[in-house]
Write an enzyme that holds these catalytic residues in place. Sequence first.
Site, PDB file in Angstrom:
ATOM      1  N   SER A 189       0.839  -1.191   0.000  1.00 49.98           N
ATOM      2  CA  SER A 189       0.000   0.000   0.000  1.00 49.98           C
ATOM      3  C   SER A 189       0.872   1.239   0.000  1.00 49.98           C
ATOM      4  O   SER A 189       1.912   1.273   0.676  1.00 49.98           O
ATOM      5  CB  SER A 189      -0.906   0.028   1.233  1.00 49.98           C
ATOM      6  OG  SER A 189      -1.565   1.279   1.331  1.00 49.98           O
ATOM      7  N   TYR A 194      -2.273  -0.870   9.940  1.00 46.71           N
ATOM      8  CA  TYR A 194      -2.394  -1.364   8.566  1.00 46.71           C
ATOM      9  C   TYR A 194      -1.086  -1.168   7.814  1.00 46.71           C
ATOM     10  O   TYR A 194      -0.585  -2.091   7.152  1.00 46.71           O
ATOM     11  CB  TYR A 194      -3.534  -0.641   7.863  1.00 46.71           C
ATOM     12  CG  TYR A 194      -3.726  -1.030   6.416  1.00 46.71           C
ATOM     13  CD1 TYR A 194      -4.252  -2.273   6.076  1.00 46.71           C
ATOM     14  CD2 TYR A 194      -3.396  -0.141   5.391  1.00 46.71           C
ATOM     15  CE1 TYR A 194      -4.442  -2.628   4.737  1.00 46.71           C
ATOM     16  CE2 TYR A 194      -3.584  -0.486   4.063  1.00 46.71           C
ATOM     17  CZ  TYR A 194      -4.100  -1.733   3.739  1.00 46.71           C
ATOM     18  OH  TYR A 194      -4.283  -2.079   2.418  1.00 46.71           O
TER      19      TYR A 194
END
Length: 246
Positions: free
Chosen positions: A142, A155
């Site tokens: 990400s 995350y």
Amino acid sequence: MSSTENTRVAIVTGGSGGIGRAVARRLAADGMSVLVHYAGNPARAEEVVEAITAAGGTASAAQADVADETQVAALFDTAEQRYGGVDVVVHTAGVMLLAPLAELDLDDFDRMHRTNVRGTFVVGQQAARRLRRGGALINFSSSVVKIGLVGYTGYAATKGAVDAITLILARELRGRDITVNAVAPGPTATPLFLDGKDEATVDQLAKMAPLERLGVPEDVAETVAFLAGPARWVNGQVLHTNGGVI
């Protein structure tokens, strides 16, 4: 459900999700037989399969917990039994639970770690053992690892681990003619990303990129198709597919 001898075979984990769905459809359109993996929603996976077959492609669905090594081994068995082997593995399956570090429930952190880190490791382990020569493994990182958005601590930590796994596994597969890369999307209009965000937040995130829009799943699928097919000289890289956010 068998494929022709020269057809490449892809497993797409999380293939019923927003990005996974676009990836599965794109690889099928490129001529691959696709095993659409899902965790818990067979109906959504079958929708993807039906869309692929309606367009003239070859696909089927299979369930597995990506963090369970026995189930993931069985997933690869299924691909080999149905289509004769595995050439491409795209690991899009992931969990995103957001809160500042000081407030993040540790059960949520453990859940993300199990799916995003252990899952990447388990899928990568089977890919390393099973991919045929000329194959490709594409993990999902990400852009938030570098952007550093507040609330994404847990995350982003799991996706930083994905980067490390990807870079080292590419080197561990020396001599096998297998590429290992990761795609790191930026803000992308998927249910996972949009969930819980108000319109002002979404608009702000859309303006982060110089192109002044959110990505769409097809943007990410384009990069995956490149890595899965013609990009044989791209290896051990994290490709930030984010419209120029960073």
